[in-house]
Each structure stands twice: as structure tokens, then as C-alpha cells.
Write an enzyme that holds these catalytic residues in place. Structure first.
Site, PDB file in Angstrom:
ATOM      1  N   LYS A  11       0.647  -1.191   0.113  1.00  0.00           N
ATOM      2  CA  LYS A  11      -0.189  -0.310  -0.238  1.00  0.00           C
ATOM      3  C   LYS A  11       1.027   0.939   0.477  1.00  0.00           C
ATOM      4  O   LYS A  11       2.151   1.154   0.867  1.00  0.00           O
ATOM      5  CB  LYS A  11      -0.937  -0.055   1.609  1.00  0.00           C
ATOM      6  CG  LYS A  11      -2.436   1.084   1.439  1.00  0.00           C
ATOM      7  CD  LYS A  11      -2.320   1.100   2.536  1.00  0.00           C
ATOM      8  CE  LYS A  11      -3.876   1.661   2.781  1.00  0.00           C
ATOM      9  NZ  LYS A  11      -4.542   1.279   4.023  1.00  0.00           N
ATOM     10  N   SER A  17      -9.499   0.733   2.907  1.00  0.00           N
ATOM     11  CA  SER A  17      -8.831   1.330   2.485  1.00  0.00           C
ATOM     12  C   SER A  17      -7.299   0.538   1.307  1.00  0.00           C
ATOM     13  O   SER A  17      -7.031   1.344   0.525  1.00  0.00           O
ATOM     14  CB  SER A  17      -8.268   2.723   2.806  1.00  0.00           C
ATOM     15  OG  SER A  17      -7.197   2.173   4.175  1.00  0.00           O
ATOM     16  N   SER A  53      -9.358  -1.900   7.445  1.00  0.00           N
ATOM     17  CA  SER A  53      -9.153  -1.608   6.116  1.00  0.00           C
ATOM     18  C   SER A  53      -7.858  -2.855   5.141  1.00  0.00           C
ATOM     19  O   SER A  53      -7.638  -3.101   3.733  1.00  0.00           O
ATOM     20  CB  SER A  53      -8.051  -0.427   5.828  1.00  0.00           C
ATOM     21  OG  SER A  53      -8.564   1.239   6.239  1.00  0.00           O
TER      22      SER A  53
END
Lengths: 94, 466
Positions: B79, B155, B179
Site C-alpha cells: 500500500k 482503504s 482496511s
């Protein structure tokens, strides 16, 4: 049948509905004919001033909506009885 | 070997045995990214030069007869809130593009690479991690490999898409309120959110310091365990990182769920769930022979308190940027952060007190059970752009509500493995929740379910424009 979340005018039966009603009592909506502004609008303006945040007019509606939701959830938590000596979760160690 | 869908454990074994080379494996991953990422939009940067150099170094080690790491030649991606040396750490934002390139890698990247894994790039995410959808106004939405018109969840959206789409076998994500678990559920893969403080968050861009975790996403429990074991250990650079020894879980997986007492989270955790979600939970519970339900007390208030703390800490973190760069935020994120900055401190203090009370109540339950099953998301992947959905007859915002079942768990830092139930047409996840520091329990149960064929990451078709 789909329904939207209960308005503050409905009977506050669930904890969330009670919390929303409480938030609404704190910041009651004014009728259109009333000259006074919604206190939550005033709060947003005052908080923005205190935080030195410049808020563009088009942002205000969404900020107010988000604040209303968060205050309602905060009231749900604030309603929960805890003793004065309850420790918060983060514990500082020197 | 078909490295597009091979597990990390299989790749590392093949590289170590000279059945393939790290260069071939990494080259294959880079080729898949080039071919499929236009459709998936999982990557925001590809570190090709670095990856090929690292792969060549691994192959050279093998040629010299050296013993390779347990992740030798395994491509992985992170990420884009993890620092990658030489790149600005975007955290899904436009604003952070102006940051200086990171001077070093995040601790967990360095630890994976020390075991032979090869970083191939940075992944798309919701702006500043304040998101459950995987959408991003600056980089475009991450797309679900099972149906590219649908959300990955967020996310860690790119992390979910890259692993589920076969671009890499392992990705790293972060989980503040769900997330890792939400994209694992919507993309049909495995995700591990370890105990709060277990893995170092050093050199990552924060969101909510008191709730932030990092962890792996993968297509098998063994790969989750291998990555997790490689990243364990104290790190002085993260004040929250616990001073605990490495407690390896990979050797424990084969113990399965035998002798473990498991219950289903009832009440709040069942209300509002869609039919597929209920089906998934029923399948998992039946396979484990679990029938008893327990109640996590005041879970609804726990979610509310997590919401308040997140809004407030997030607003405080970004206050300076909100003052000077307000127009450069995703409007949906900016307006939530500004509202969060305005929350009276009294509410946040109360939420933190409630958090300790709730933790004590839930920990008491773990005296009776070893693990708790709960839904990961209330529904399968919504369409990209969908703003609301209906749960239990009430219309709710998607962005804030996909994590209703994950928030009360991460709120008190419990370890969770999200396992994918391969329903048609879309998969959905179930959370296996354990007591603090008992990641082994959750992973053993996940492994048993995987061995029984109840949970699995199914391969999507990415051809024909999908």
C-alpha cells in the site's frame, strides 16, 4: 421496505435514535421563518475560526452533515455510564 | 510453474530448489502488472529496476550455494503509505506527491526482503486511509478482479486487487478500522490484522496512531503466516511495537482447530447482514461444528467510539494540510477530516475511557472461548461509485458503513484473520477473531477451513476485458 434513518422528530427508541435526538436538542434546527441560524452552522463557523481553518462555502454542507453524524455517535458513547476513576485506553509510561 | 496463481510458499520452494529462478518469477510478475493493471488499477508505482536487481542478487546467492530465505523470489507490493526508498510516500493523496522521496524502506519491507521477498511496487489506496471503498479521486478507483465494475473495498484497495488478480501473491496493507479485512472480504482473499503493537509501523504514513495496524494479504493461510512470521519482532522505531519475541505461527498451522472453543458473535454482528453474508458465516460455522453464539457487549457503542476517535485523531493529524491545501484533498475525505477536527475533546476522552471498559468485557469472553466468528462485511462488493446501500431496511452511506463489523474488533486491537468464502457471483469474508497475541489460534482455524475446502481464494478471469 427501505427507509431512511429516523429523524429527530421520531420517537427515540433505539440508543442511536436517542443519541441523535440528544444531538438535535443541543443543536435544534430553526424554522425557515426564524431569523436565527441553526446553532450547528454557528458552531462550524466558530470552530473553523478557532482552528484557523478557511472553509469554502461549498464545503459547509458536507462538513455539517459529517459533524452531525459524528456528534450523534459521540452522544451514544457519552451516554454510557462509567465511574469517574475509569482509566482511558491509552496509558502513558514515563 | 504457473507463477500467476502460485502461492508464495510454492514459489520460494521452487526458487530454492532451482526449479525456477527469482528473475523468472519477478519478470513474470512485472509482465502481469503491465498486462492487467490497466484494468485493475492496483499499482501506483512499479519498482522494476530495483526488483530485477534484487532477483538477480537472489539467483546469484543460490548459484554460490547459499541457503535462501523462506520467501526467496516471492514478489510482493505494498500500500503506498509504506515508505519505499526513493519514492515519495503518497498515502493515497495528491498533497504527499510534493514530499521528498523516502530515505529508506519501512521496517516491514526490509524484513520481508531479508527473507528473500522482492518488492515490485506501491499500491493504490483510499486517500490518507480514511476509506472503506478503495476509490481514489487522484489515482482512480482500485477495481475488483472478480468484476472490475465493483469496489475492491478499502482503504487497502490496491492490495486486495493485486493479490486477488494474481499480480503478486502477497501484499501489505494497513488496518485502522478494517482496511485489510474489508478488501480481503470483497476481493475474496485472506487478510491478517495482527494484535495492535505486534508488527512495526515504523516508516509508514499514519492515520490514527492509537488504532493503526499493518499486516499481510495473501491467497493462502500459509502465505499469510510466512509473511507475518518474517515481519515479527520489536522495532525501536515504533514506540507502539511490543517487546515480544518472535512467536512463529507457520509451524503451528497443521494443528488445525482441534480442541479450540469457538463461538459466533451474535446480536450487533448479525443485524443488517445480507443473505450472502449470512450464508458465508453459516458455512464456516457448520464446517467447524460451531453453534453457540456469544454477545460482545455494547458493540454498537464500540463502533461509535472508534468512529469518534478516528475522526478526531485523523482531523488533528491533517489540520495543517487542511489549513493550507484544503482544495487538494479528496472532498469526501476533507469534509470528514474537518468535521473530525471540530469534535469537542470531552467526547474523545469519553470514547477512550469506554474503550478500556469494552476491552475488559471482551477479554473476559476469551476466558470461555478461544476464537469468535463474525462477518467481515455486511455484503459483497458494491458497484464503484455506489454511495449508499440498504442494511436491515435502512439506507446507509457505503464509505462509512462497510466496516461496521470490523471497527468494534480493531478498536481493541484483537488479532483477526479474514477468510474468503467463495460464493457466486462474488466472494465474501468471515472474521476469525482471537485473544490478544493469539494470531496462531486464528490462523490455525483459517488453515483448517482452507484444508476442508470451505474457504479459498478463487481465480478470477482477467481476460476478455475483465
Amino acid at each position: 421496505m427501505t427507509k431512511r434513518a429516523k429523524s429527530s422528530k421520531s420517537k427515540a427508541k433505539t440508543p442511536r435514535a436517542r443519541a441523535k435526538a440528544r444531538a438535535r436538542r443541543m443543536f435544534p434546527k430553526r424554522g425557515r421563518k426564524t431569523a436565527k441560524r441553526d446553532p450547528l452552522d454557528s458552531f462550524v463557523d466558530a470552530a473553523a475560526h478557532a482552528l484557523d481553518l478557511k472553509i469554502e462555502p461549498t464545503w459547509k454542507g458536507a462538513i455539517k452533515t459529517n459533524l452531525e453524524v459524528t456528534l450523534a455517535l459521540a452522544a451514544l458513547c457519552a451516554d454510557f455510564p462509567l465511574p469517574d476513576d475509569a482509566e482511558p485506553a491509552p496509558v502513558f509510561s514515563a | 510453474m504457473d507463477t500467476a496463481w502460485a502461492h508464495a510458499s510454492e514459489i520460494a520452494a521452487a526458487v530454492s530448489d532451482s526449479r525456477t529462478s527469482a528473475t523468472a518469477v519477478v519478470g513474470g510478475a512485472l509482465a502481469r502488472i503491465a498486462k492487467h493493471d490497466r484494468a485493475l488499477n492496483a499499482f501506483t508505482a512499479v519498482t522494476e529496476e530495483r526488483a530485477l536487481a534484487k532477483a538477480a542478487a537472489i539467483d546469484a546467492e543460490r548459484a554460490r550455494g547459499r541457503r535462501l530465505g523462506v520467501l526467496a523470489g516471492v514478489p510482493f507490493a505494498v500500500k503506498n503509505l509504506f515508505d519505499i526508498a526513493g519514492l515519495p510516500t503518497l498515502a493515497g493523496s495528491k498533497i504527499n506527491r510534493d514530499r521528498a522521496p523516502a530515505a529508506r524502506d519501512a521496517t516491514v519491507i526490509a524484513r520481508l526482503e531479508a527473507h528473500g521477498a522482492v518488492l515490485v511496487g506501491a499500491l493504490n489506496m483510499g486517500e490518507y486511509a480514511y476509506d472503506f471503498t478503495g476509490e481514489n479521486v487522484h489515482d482512480g478507483a482500485s477495481r475488483n478482479p472478480h468484476d472490475v465494475s465493483r469496489m475492491t473495498g478499502g482503504s487497502s484497495g490496491g492490495s486486495g486487487g493485486a493479490v486477488a488478480g494474481g499480480l503478486v501473491p502477497i501484499a501489505l496493507g494497513s488496518d485502522t478500522n478494517g482496511s485489510i479485512r474489508v478488501p480481503a472480504s470483497l476481493c475474496g482473499i485472506f487478510g491478517l490484522k495482527p494484535t495492535y503493537g505486534r508488527l512495526s509501523r515504523a516508516h509508514t504514513f499514519p492515520f490514527v496512531a492509537s488504532l493503526d495496524h499493518v499486516g499481510p494479504l495473501a491467497r493462502s493461510t500459509r502465505d499469510l503466516a510466512l509473511a507475518y512470521d518474517a515481519m515479527q519482532g520489536h522495532d525501536d522505531d515504533d514506540p507502539v511495537c511490543a517487546r515480544r519475541p518472535v512467536e512463529a505461527v507457520t509451524p503451528l498451522l497443521a494443528r488445525g482447530s482441534e480442541g479450540l472453543h469457538i463461538a459466533i458473535a451474535g446480536g450487533y454482528f448479525r443485524a443488517g447482514a445480507s443473505a450472502p453474508a449470512q450464508t458465508a458465516l453459516a458455512r464456516v460455522a457448520a464446517a467447524l461444528g460451531v453453534t453457540n453464539e456469544i454477545e460482545l457487549p455494547e458493540a454498537k457503542r464500540a463502533r461509535a467510539a472508534a468512529y469518534v476517535i478516528t475522526a478526531s485523531e485523523g482531523g488533528a493529524l491533517h489540520l495543517g494540510r487542511l489549513r493550507t491545501r484544503g482544495r487538494d484533498f479528496d472532498p469526501a475525505v476533507r469534509d470528514r477530516l474537518i468535521a473530525g477536527a471540530m469534535i469537542p475533546a470531552a467526547h474523545v476522552a469519553k470514547a477512550q475511557k469506554f474503550r478500556r471498559w469494552y476491552r475488559e468485557q471482551v477479554l473476559a469472553l476469551f476466558a470461555r472461548v478461544d476464537a469468535v466468528l463474525a462477518l467481515a462485511t455486511p455484503c459483497t462488493a458494491p458497484a464503484i461509485g455506489q454511495r449508499t446501500f440498504v442494511l436491515d431496511g435502512v439506507e446507509l452511506p457505503v464509505r462509512a458503513s462497510l466496516g461496521i463489523y470490523t471497527q468494534p474488533i480493531s478498536f481493541i486491537g484483537l488479532p483477526v484473520v479474514a477468510v474468503p468464502v467463495p460464493l457466486q457471483p462474488l466472494p465474501i469474508g468471515v472474521q476469525i477473531i482471537a485473544a490478544p497475541w493469539r494470531e496462531d489460534v486464528a490462523l490455525r482455524i483459517a488453515h483448517a477451513l482452507e484444508q476442508a475446502g470451505i474457504v479459498a481464494a478463487t481465480r478470477p478471469s482477467l481476460e476478455g476485458g475483465k
